[in-house]
Scaffold this motif. Structure first.
Motif, PDB file in Angstrom:
ATOM      1  N   LEU A  44       0.645  -1.323  -0.050  1.00 38.50           N
ATOM      2  CA  LEU A  44      -0.023  -0.405   0.338  1.00 38.50           C
ATOM      3  C   LEU A  44       0.599   0.966  -0.225  1.00 38.50           C
ATOM      4  N   ASN A  70      -3.186 -11.901  13.155  1.00 41.48           N
ATOM      5  CA  ASN A  70      -2.614 -12.798  14.462  1.00 41.48           C
ATOM      6  C   ASN A  70      -1.451 -14.070  13.931  1.00 41.48           C
ATOM      7  N   PRO A  71      -0.521 -13.237  13.969  1.00 40.81           N
ATOM      8  CA  PRO A  71       0.861 -13.303  13.293  1.00 40.81           C
ATOM      9  C   PRO A  71       1.264 -14.986  13.864  1.00 40.81           C
ATOM     10  N   GLY A  96      -0.242  -1.826  12.311  1.00 45.36           N
ATOM     11  CA  GLY A  96      -1.649  -2.816  13.083  1.00 45.36           C
ATOM     12  C   GLY A  96      -1.149  -3.388  13.639  1.00 45.36           C
ATOM     13  N   SER A  98      -1.001  -6.445  14.184  1.00 44.50           N
ATOM     14  CA  SER A  98       0.144  -7.562  13.925  1.00 44.50           C
ATOM     15  C   SER A  98       1.734  -7.085  12.948  1.00 44.50           C
ATOM     16  N   THR A 142      -0.165   2.600  12.404  1.00 46.46           N
ATOM     17  CA  THR A 142      -0.920   2.740  10.958  1.00 46.46           C
ATOM     18  C   THR A 142      -2.462   2.329  11.510  1.00 46.46           C
ATOM     19  N   THR A 146      -4.907  -1.081  18.727  1.00 46.06           N
ATOM     20  CA  THR A 146      -4.338  -1.820  20.371  1.00 46.06           C
ATOM     21  C   THR A 146      -2.538  -1.183  20.566  1.00 46.06           C
ATOM     22  N   SER A 148       0.220  -0.729  20.493  1.00 48.38           N
ATOM     23  CA  SER A 148       1.326  -1.714  20.654  1.00 48.38           C
ATOM     24  C   SER A 148       2.876  -1.005  21.222  1.00 48.38           C
ATOM     25  N   ALA A 153       5.295  -5.459  24.992  1.00 46.63           N
ATOM     26  CA  ALA A 153       4.883  -7.270  24.445  1.00 46.63           C
ATOM     27  C   ALA A 153       3.886  -7.926  23.149  1.00 46.63           C
ATOM     28  N   GLY A 154       4.791  -8.492  22.831  1.00 47.11           N
ATOM     29  CA  GLY A 154       3.656  -9.099  21.001  1.00 47.11           C
ATOM     30  C   GLY A 154       3.378 -10.205  21.292  1.00 47.11           C
ATOM     31  N   LYS A 164      -3.347 -17.721  22.111  1.00 44.09           N
ATOM     32  CA  LYS A 164      -2.075 -16.185  21.834  1.00 44.09           C
ATOM     33  C   LYS A 164      -1.640 -15.775  23.036  1.00 44.09           C
ATOM     34  N   ILE A 191     -11.245  -2.230   9.338  1.00 40.26           N
ATOM     35  CA  ILE A 191     -10.552  -2.174  10.511  1.00 40.26           C
ATOM     36  C   ILE A 191     -10.731  -1.129  11.123  1.00 40.26           C
ATOM     37  N   HIS A 280      -8.964  -9.121  15.441  1.00 38.31           N
ATOM     38  CA  HIS A 280      -9.748  -9.448  17.648  1.00 38.31           C
ATOM     39  C   HIS A 280     -10.371  -8.070  17.918  1.00 38.31           C
TER      40      HIS A 280
HETATM   41  N1  LIG Z   1       0.511  -4.997  21.731  1.00 40.74           N
HETATM   42  C1  LIG Z   1      -0.390  -5.838  22.406  1.00 40.74           C
HETATM   43  O1  LIG Z   1      -0.738  -5.261  23.542  1.00 40.74           O
HETATM   44  C2  LIG Z   1      -1.639  -6.440  22.159  1.00 40.74           C
HETATM   45  C3  LIG Z   1      -3.000  -5.098  21.517  1.00 40.74           C
HETATM   46  C4  LIG Z   1      -4.162  -6.365  21.597  1.00 40.74           C
HETATM   47  C5  LIG Z   1      -3.860  -6.452  20.029  1.00 40.74           C
HETATM   48  N2  LIG Z   1      -3.041  -7.331  19.611  1.00 40.74           N
HETATM   49  C6  LIG Z   1      -2.895  -8.040  18.819  1.00 40.74           C
HETATM   50  O2  LIG Z   1      -3.218  -6.876  17.417  1.00 40.74           O
HETATM   51  C7  LIG Z   1      -3.018  -7.531  15.779  1.00 40.74           C
HETATM   52  C8  LIG Z   1      -3.812  -7.471  15.704  1.00 40.74           C
HETATM   53  O3  LIG Z   1      -4.020  -5.447  15.280  1.00 40.74           O
HETATM   54  P1  LIG Z   1      -4.988  -4.800  14.573  1.00 40.74           P
HETATM   55  O4  LIG Z   1      -6.098  -5.046  14.981  1.00 40.74           O
HETATM   56  O5  LIG Z   1      -4.121  -3.558  14.155  1.00 40.74           O
HETATM   57  O6  LIG Z   1      -5.007  -5.328  13.318  1.00 40.74           O
HETATM   58  P2  LIG Z   1      -3.601  -5.841  11.922  1.00 40.74           P
HETATM   59  O7  LIG Z   1      -2.375  -5.091  12.358  1.00 40.74           O
HETATM   60  O8  LIG Z   1      -3.792  -7.442  11.776  1.00 40.74           O
HETATM   61  O9  LIG Z   1      -4.015  -5.433  10.522  1.00 40.74           O
HETATM   62  C9  LIG Z   1      -5.392  -5.246  10.486  1.00 40.74           C
HETATM   63  C10 LIG Z   1      -5.698  -5.081   8.614  1.00 40.74           C
HETATM   64  O10 LIG Z   1      -5.634  -4.094   8.431  1.00 40.74           O
HETATM   65  C11 LIG Z   1      -4.397  -3.886   7.933  1.00 40.74           C
HETATM   66  N3  LIG Z   1      -3.641  -2.097   8.008  1.00 40.74           N
HETATM   67  C12 LIG Z   1      -3.376  -1.704   9.220  1.00 40.74           C
HETATM   68  N4  LIG Z   1      -3.807  -0.151   9.154  1.00 40.74           N
HETATM   69  C13 LIG Z   1      -3.582  -0.012   7.780  1.00 40.74           C
HETATM   70  C14 LIG Z   1      -3.575   1.282   7.249  1.00 40.74           C
HETATM   71  N5  LIG Z   1      -3.472   2.767   7.473  1.00 40.74           N
HETATM   72  N6  LIG Z   1      -4.744   1.873   5.614  1.00 40.74           N
HETATM   73  C15 LIG Z   1      -4.721   0.011   5.142  1.00 40.74           C
HETATM   74  N7  LIG Z   1      -4.689  -1.353   5.781  1.00 40.74           N
HETATM   75  C16 LIG Z   1      -4.474  -0.928   6.963  1.00 40.74           C
HETATM   76  C17 LIG Z   1      -3.344  -4.621   7.485  1.00 40.74           C
HETATM   77  O11 LIG Z   1      -2.584  -5.056   6.508  1.00 40.74           O
HETATM   78  C18 LIG Z   1      -4.050  -6.473   8.136  1.00 40.74           C
HETATM   79  O12 LIG Z   1      -4.683  -6.550   6.501  1.00 40.74           O
HETATM   80  C19 LIG Z   1      -3.871  -9.494  17.196  1.00 40.74           C
HETATM   81  O13 LIG Z   1      -2.780  -9.952  16.829  1.00 40.74           O
HETATM   82  C20 LIG Z   1      -3.761  -9.019  18.735  1.00 40.74           C
HETATM   83  O14 LIG Z   1      -3.822  -9.747  19.221  1.00 40.74           O
HETATM   84  C21 LIG Z   1      -1.395  -6.665  20.867  1.00 40.74           C
END
Ligand SMILES: NC(=O)c1ccc[n+]([C@@H]2O[C@H](COP(=O)([O-])OP(=O)(O)OC[C@H]3O[C@@H](n4cnc5c(N)ncnc54)[C@H](O)[C@@H]3O)[C@@H](O)[C@H]2O)c1
Ligand SMILES: [Fe+2]
Length: 383
Positions: A44, A70-71, A96, A98, A142, A146, A148, A153-154, A164, A191, A280
């Motif tokens: 992108l 969900n890596p 995000g 992930s 982006t 989360t 994160s 943590a990851g 998880k 999303i 998630h």
């Molecule tokens: N580390 C932490 O504290 C913590 C907390 C909560 C969740 N998580 C984990 O984080 C993951 C979920 O993260 P998420 O909800 O951000 O989703 P994600 O990172 O999985 O992204 C979801 C989708 O959105 C797309 N995307 C992301 N940014 C974009 C953008 N700017 N434009 C277009 N597409 C975009 C990605 O390519 C992906 O297909 C899960 O694995 C969850 O378990 C971690």
């Protein structure tokens, strides 16, 4: 809006600040970064423009994007290999949750000799790690969900048990964060909503978790307000950068607050996510009102205070109704059935929820019976 914060780490907040990535790398001491993101994001413009920006500034950056939402450990292992083979001296965790999580875990694991599950967030297992082996991290979110980018943590999925697992080390906290809300405007609507509801779940569950932590409570309270006011705005108008900025703040606030604990929303959403590969945050959004209802006796007063802060009637019911209305306005599925989840794994989900690491933060003990009650209510739409 533009601001620099040093809490909980160095955060450069504001639209357009991705332009400062080269400078952020310098302050983190990184000369040859590996940019880690997920397979969907890498193609992108938001990512391509960032890679170009690095090239223009004279950085020889590598890109690693063999990462699924969900890596899994295989994603971490190939990233560690890419970091070592490319002679990189730090990581740009980009994406995000992930992309951010995998980037952070790759930076951590690259200098370790023990296997990944030895560093699960249990007791002081993190102390097993060699702190000198952790590569510096610059985080660039982006999505706004989360948080994160400001976490230590990851979350990595163990495919063998469909669980998880949280990999934790204090040095996984990024040295610098670029929180640029313009990077989030291209998110698909699903999303935007799902990630925003994850931020809400973090703020709300942290606020409701038992224990004395007024700092986390204060952050959670304001985080809930920011999401409830701004998530409908960004859903209706994806280009509203100011509202996107508030969502990005709320995401970071959620992750800061949930040091205090999470609760049953996450404890149920984790097994569902691991078993069905659902998003998630959207999974949290489906469970949220049912968890509030079952927890009611323990949180009634706190929720009434929150409700008053939001300008609603100072009652539990007013807040519950506001959550139901928000979900409806945002197009969140009201039941698990609407979310294409059936009851076939009900018992297993109950078993997994009560041993999930977040279960301990639930305001009343998350017994198997209560977890199943929440699941059943979510399946049938009985708030
Ligand atoms: N580390 C932490 O504290 C913590 C907390 C909560 C969740 N998580 C984990 O984080 C993951 C979920 O993260 P998420 O909800 O951000 O989703 P994600 O990172 O999985 O992204 C979801 C989708 O959105 C797309 N995307 C992301 N940014 C974009 C953008 N700017 N434009 C277009 N597409 C975009 C990605 O390519 C992906 O297909 C899960 O694995 C969850 O378990 C971690
Ligand atoms: Fe979450």
């Amino acid at each position: 809006m533009k601001a620099n914060w040093n809490y909980p780490t160095s955060v450069r907040f504001g639209a357009g600040r991705i332009a400062e990535l080269p400078d952020a790398l310098k302050s983190a001491g990184i000369r040859k970064p590996l940019l880690v993101t997920d397979a969907g994001l890498v193609g992108l413009p938001v990512t391509q423009n960032t890679v170009k920006l690095l090239g223009d500034a004279g950085f020889e950056a590598g890109v690693f994007a063999d990462v699924k939402p969900n890596p899994i450990p295989a994603n971490v292992n190939s990233g560690v290999e890419a970091l070592r083979n490319g002679g990189h001296d730090g990581v740009i965790a980009f994406g995000g949750g992930s992309g951010l999580d995998v980037g952070k875990v790759i930076a951590f694991m690259a200098g370790q000799t023990r296997p990944i599950w030895d560093f699960e967030d249990i007791g002081d297992w993190w102390a097993r790690a060699d702190p000198k082996g952790v590569y510096p991290i610059v985080a660039v979110p982006t999505t706004a969900g989360t948080g994160s980018e400001v976490g230590r943590a990851g979350v990595i999925t163990d495919e063998t048990t469909h669980t998880k697992k949280v990999i934790f080390h204090p040095l996984m906290m990024p040295k610098v964060v670029i929180a640029d809300p313009e990077l989030t405007v291209g998110m698909p609507r699903f999303i935007t909503v799902g990630t925003g509801m994850d931020a809400l779940a973090h703020c709300l569950e942290a606020y409701c978790a038992p224990g004395y932590h007024p700092m986390a409570d204060g952050i959670g309270l304001e985080g809930v307000r920011l999401v409830m006011e701004n998530l409908p705005k960004v859903r209706a108008n994806p280009d509203d950068v100011e509202a996107r900025g508030h969502m990005m703040s709320a995401a970071a606030m959620g992750a800061t607050a949930f040091q205090k604990g999470l609760g049953a929303t996450h404890a149920l959403s984790h097994p569902v996510g691991a078993l069905y590969d659902t998003h998630h945050g959207m999974t949290n959004a489906v469970f949220m009102p049912y968890v509030l209802t079952v927890n009611r006796s323990a949180i009634e007063e706190k929720i009434a205070r929150l409700s008053a802060y939001l300008g609603l009637a100072p009652t539990f019911d007013a807040f519950l109704q506001a959550i139901i209305d928000l979900r409806k306005q945002l197009g969140v599925p009201h039941t698990l059935a609407d979310f294409k989840i059936d009851s076939s794994k009900r018992e297993l989900i109950g078993d997994m929820a009560i041993v999930d690491p977040t279960a301990g933060g639930n305001p009343i003990e998350l017994t198997r019976e209560r977890a199943l009650e929440m699941f059943d209510r979510a399946m049938e739409g009985r708030v």
